[in-house]
Design a protein around this motif. Structure first.
Motif, PDB file in Angstrom:
ATOM      1  N   HIS A  41       0.832  -1.206   0.000  1.00  0.00           N
ATOM      2  CA  HIS A  41       0.000   0.000   0.000  1.00  0.00           C
ATOM      3  C   HIS A  41       0.866   1.255   0.000  1.00  0.00           C
ATOM      4  O   HIS A  41       0.373   2.342  -0.212  1.00  0.00           O
ATOM      5  CB  HIS A  41      -0.965  -0.008   1.188  1.00  0.00           C
ATOM      6  CG  HIS A  41      -0.297  -0.072   2.526  1.00  0.00           C
ATOM      7  ND1 HIS A  41       0.414  -1.179   2.948  1.00  0.00           N
ATOM      8  CD2 HIS A  41      -0.223   0.833   3.526  1.00  0.00           C
ATOM      9  CE1 HIS A  41       0.880  -0.939   4.163  1.00  0.00           C
ATOM     10  NE2 HIS A  41       0.516   0.270   4.534  1.00  0.00           N
ATOM     11  N   ARG A  42       2.163   1.089   0.239  1.00  0.00           N
ATOM     12  CA  ARG A  42       3.074   2.250   0.198  1.00  0.00           C
ATOM     13  C   ARG A  42       3.790   2.367  -1.142  1.00  0.00           C
ATOM     14  O   ARG A  42       4.589   3.270  -1.358  1.00  0.00           O
ATOM     15  CB  ARG A  42       4.123   2.147   1.306  1.00  0.00           C
ATOM     16  CG  ARG A  42       3.534   1.824   2.662  1.00  0.00           C
ATOM     17  CD  ARG A  42       3.743   2.954   3.654  1.00  0.00           C
ATOM     18  NE  ARG A  42       3.138   2.627   4.940  1.00  0.00           N
ATOM     19  CZ  ARG A  42       2.212   3.362   5.532  1.00  0.00           C
ATOM     20  NH1 ARG A  42       1.769   4.475   4.974  1.00  0.00           N
ATOM     21  NH2 ARG A  42       1.712   3.009   6.695  1.00  0.00           N
ATOM     22  N   THR A  72     -11.760   4.479   6.019  1.00  0.00           N
ATOM     23  CA  THR A  72     -11.539   3.715   7.251  1.00  0.00           C
ATOM     24  C   THR A  72     -12.102   2.298   7.092  1.00  0.00           C
ATOM     25  O   THR A  72     -12.692   1.974   6.067  1.00  0.00           O
ATOM     26  CB  THR A  72     -12.255   4.378   8.448  1.00  0.00           C
ATOM     27  OG1 THR A  72     -13.670   4.228   8.281  1.00  0.00           O
ATOM     28  CG2 THR A  72     -11.924   5.856   8.552  1.00  0.00           C
ATOM     29  N   HIS A 221      -5.557   5.222  18.399  1.00  0.00           N
ATOM     30  CA  HIS A 221      -5.108   5.788  17.132  1.00  0.00           C
ATOM     31  C   HIS A 221      -6.083   5.497  15.995  1.00  0.00           C
ATOM     32  O   HIS A 221      -6.470   6.391  15.235  1.00  0.00           O
ATOM     33  CB  HIS A 221      -3.740   5.155  16.828  1.00  0.00           C
ATOM     34  CG  HIS A 221      -2.951   5.876  15.800  1.00  0.00           C
ATOM     35  ND1 HIS A 221      -2.596   7.207  15.911  1.00  0.00           N
ATOM     36  CD2 HIS A 221      -2.441   5.445  14.626  1.00  0.00           C
ATOM     37  CE1 HIS A 221      -1.909   7.554  14.838  1.00  0.00           C
ATOM     38  NE2 HIS A 221      -1.798   6.519  14.043  1.00  0.00           N
ATOM     39  N   LEU A 222      -6.470   4.249  15.870  1.00  0.00           N
ATOM     40  CA  LEU A 222      -7.327   3.854  14.745  1.00  0.00           C
ATOM     41  C   LEU A 222      -8.762   4.333  14.891  1.00  0.00           C
ATOM     42  O   LEU A 222      -9.572   4.148  13.992  1.00  0.00           O
ATOM     43  CB  LEU A 222      -7.322   2.329  14.573  1.00  0.00           C
ATOM     44  CG  LEU A 222      -6.172   1.769  13.735  1.00  0.00           C
ATOM     45  CD1 LEU A 222      -6.305   0.252  13.610  1.00  0.00           C
ATOM     46  CD2 LEU A 222      -6.141   2.392  12.343  1.00  0.00           C
ATOM     47  N   TYR A 228      -6.192   9.539  10.543  1.00  0.00           N
ATOM     48  CA  TYR A 228      -6.406   9.193   9.130  1.00  0.00           C
ATOM     49  C   TYR A 228      -6.102  10.399   8.245  1.00  0.00           C
ATOM     50  O   TYR A 228      -5.490  10.269   7.183  1.00  0.00           O
ATOM     51  CB  TYR A 228      -7.850   8.743   8.898  1.00  0.00           C
ATOM     52  CG  TYR A 228      -8.186   7.406   9.534  1.00  0.00           C
ATOM     53  CD1 TYR A 228      -8.158   6.241   8.785  1.00  0.00           C
ATOM     54  CD2 TYR A 228      -8.531   7.321  10.875  1.00  0.00           C
ATOM     55  CE1 TYR A 228      -8.468   5.010   9.355  1.00  0.00           C
ATOM     56  CE2 TYR A 228      -8.839   6.103  11.464  1.00  0.00           C
ATOM     57  CZ  TYR A 228      -8.806   4.948  10.699  1.00  0.00           C
ATOM     58  OH  TYR A 228      -9.103   3.740  11.271  1.00  0.00           O
ATOM     59  N   SER A 231      -2.429  10.931   7.707  1.00  0.00           N
ATOM     60  CA  SER A 231      -1.650   9.877   7.052  1.00  0.00           C
ATOM     61  C   SER A 231      -2.233   9.479   5.695  1.00  0.00           C
ATOM     62  O   SER A 231      -1.906   8.406   5.183  1.00  0.00           O
ATOM     63  CB  SER A 231      -1.607   8.640   7.960  1.00  0.00           C
ATOM     64  OG  SER A 231      -2.926   8.115   8.078  1.00  0.00           O
ATOM     65  N   THR A 235      -2.937   5.004   8.088  1.00  0.00           N
ATOM     66  CA  THR A 235      -2.532   4.820   9.488  1.00  0.00           C
ATOM     67  C   THR A 235      -2.019   3.406   9.708  1.00  0.00           C
ATOM     68  O   THR A 235      -1.070   3.178  10.432  1.00  0.00           O
ATOM     69  CB  THR A 235      -3.732   5.030  10.434  1.00  0.00           C
ATOM     70  OG1 THR A 235      -4.900   4.651   9.734  1.00  0.00           O
ATOM     71  CG2 THR A 235      -3.848   6.444  10.883  1.00  0.00           C
ATOM     72  N   ASN A 236      -2.743   2.478   9.123  1.00  0.00           N
ATOM     73  CA  ASN A 236      -2.256   1.096   9.072  1.00  0.00           C
ATOM     74  C   ASN A 236      -2.599   0.581   7.676  1.00  0.00           C
ATOM     75  O   ASN A 236      -3.002   1.369   6.815  1.00  0.00           O
ATOM     76  CB  ASN A 236      -2.855   0.230  10.196  1.00  0.00           C
ATOM     77  CG  ASN A 236      -4.339  -0.013  10.019  1.00  0.00           C
ATOM     78  OD1 ASN A 236      -5.027   0.760   9.342  1.00  0.00           O
ATOM     79  ND2 ASN A 236      -4.837  -1.065  10.615  1.00  0.00           N
ATOM     80  N   THR A 237      -2.450  -0.706   7.443  1.00  0.00           N
ATOM     81  CA  THR A 237      -2.724  -1.210   6.095  1.00  0.00           C
ATOM     82  C   THR A 237      -4.210  -1.009   5.763  1.00  0.00           C
ATOM     83  O   THR A 237      -5.072  -1.560   6.451  1.00  0.00           O
ATOM     84  CB  THR A 237      -2.402  -2.709   6.004  1.00  0.00           C
ATOM     85  OG1 THR A 237      -1.133  -2.929   6.602  1.00  0.00           O
ATOM     86  CG2 THR A 237      -2.384  -3.164   4.559  1.00  0.00           C
TER      87      THR A 237
END
Ligand SMILES: *Cc1c(COP(=O)(O)O)cnc(C)c1O
Length: 358
Positions: A41-42, A72, A221-222, A228, A231, A235-237
């Motif tokens: 994803h990056r 999300t 965080h999530l 969100y 980032s 934030t995560n995958t």
């Protein structure tokens, strides 16, 4: 290949063109030699997809620059908790307008975190109408007002945006992208994807930037919208496959003239279906005329002993998922963007034939 006319309330029909693109793309996405599910994803390709889809959604809904678009997980249901957690504190009050099961669920979730003032509640009318705005019992210092512009189960839709000067928080899961909206009238808009955006697993949140500052620092965080926004929703995958499909759907909408063009077709689809129901003594639509949904059309047969036969024969004729929600009974035709007008025309014909033959 044989496709049926799919009237599912959600997860719902996707455009055939999108499904065919997916089939082509899966083994080798954009010349990467990998499917979209197998890339980082990056990586440049996915980062470009994320940016493009955000840009396209911004364009489709004319989202002003001072709003962030977030992607999300957790569906609309998680946003029912994230909204109170991000917008208010324990001692605060928020107003909730309940015009259906989803609004009721949102109020229940929020009441775990703050004081919920039920400003209006149409459950006494079996969710067949929207109480007149002038009769709403709004609190003095509400942190926000939450409502559900389209209640998917009972098929009740606001054809206007409520007034007032507290931020409006709207669960648009089953109406987003069905028509133009004035985003500047809202504080927060959220929507699970599986009705008008794409597959389940991704959720869109559109939030006015000043409201991002309200969240306390000790939220996970999530569960913090700000995380969100900061980032680009990485934030995560993120749910990469669902996001990829949403990107295809946004492009599909743009090719077809955007939400203005969709609104024209959607209004026509809904009006002709309600007109056919109203014209017969055999079918009836329970929702008051001024708040009937363009997306979810519940209707009942005069004799519910015929429900089973209606469902069997409609299924055999190529119409899927017409059974109404168990809380309402009867039938429900969900006619989202990806359900073509021809499906509605064919359903109306089927209904007339069924009525004639029983
Ligand atoms: C479908 C729906 C939900 C539930 O969405 P999840 O993504 O399953 O959490 C919430 N609100 C409305 C209006 C819906 O139509």
């Amino acid at each position: 290949m044989s496709r049926v006319y799919n009237f599912s309330a959600g997860p719902a029909a996707l455009p055939l063109e999108v499904l065919e693109t997916m089939r082509r793309d899966i083994p080798d996405w954009q010349g990467t030699g990998m499917s979209v599910m197998e890339v980082s994803h990056r990586g440049a390709e996915f980062v470009e997809l994320a940016a493009r889809s955000t840009r396209n959604l911004r364009e489709l809904l004319s989202v002003p620059d001072d709003y962030s678009i977030l992607f999300t997980q957790g569906g609309a249901t998680l946003q029912m908790a994230m909204a109170p957690l991000n917008l208010a504190g324990r001692g605060d009050t928020a107003d909730y307008v309940i015009t259906g099961s989803w609004g009721k669920k949102a109020a229940g979730e929020a009441s775990k975190f703050l004081n919920v003032n039920v400003a209006a509640d149409a459950s006494g009318d079996k969710f067949t109408l929207i109480p007149d705005e002038a009769s709403w019992n709004r609190s003095e210092n509400a942190a926000y007002l939450h409502y559900t512009p389209n209640e998917t189960i009972a098929g009740v839709e606001f054809h206007y945006v409520p007034g007032g000067d507290v931020p409006l928080v709207a669960d648009m899961s089953s109406t987003i992208l069905s028509r133009p909206i004035d985003v500047s009238k809202f504080g927060v808009i959220y929507a699970g994807a599986q009705k008008n955006i794409g597959p389940a697993g991704i959720t869109v949140v559109i939030v006015r930037n000043d409201l991002l500052e309200r969240a306390p620092g000790d939220l996970p965080h999530l569960m913090t919208w700000r995380a969100y926004a900061e980032s680009d929703s990485m934030t995560n995958t993120p749910p990469t496959l669902a996001w990829y499909v949403a990107d295809l759907v946004f492009a599909w909408l743009k090719e077809r003239g955007g939400v203005e063009a969709m609104a024209e077709v959607n209004e026509r689809k809904a009006k002709k279906l309600y007109a056919a129901i109203d014209a017969s003594d055999f079918y009836s639509a329970p929702v008051r005329e001024d708040c009937r949904s363009w997306m979810n059309v519940p209707f009942v047969l005069a004799d519910d002993a015929l429900d089973k036969r209606f469902l069997e024969e409609s299924k055999a004729a190529g119409f899927a998922n017409l059974k109404g929600h168990r809380s309402v009974g009867g039938m429900r035709a969900s006619i989202y963007n990806a359900v073509p007008e021809a499906a509605v025309d064919a359903l109306i014909e089927f209904m007339k034939e069924f009525e004639k033959n029983v």
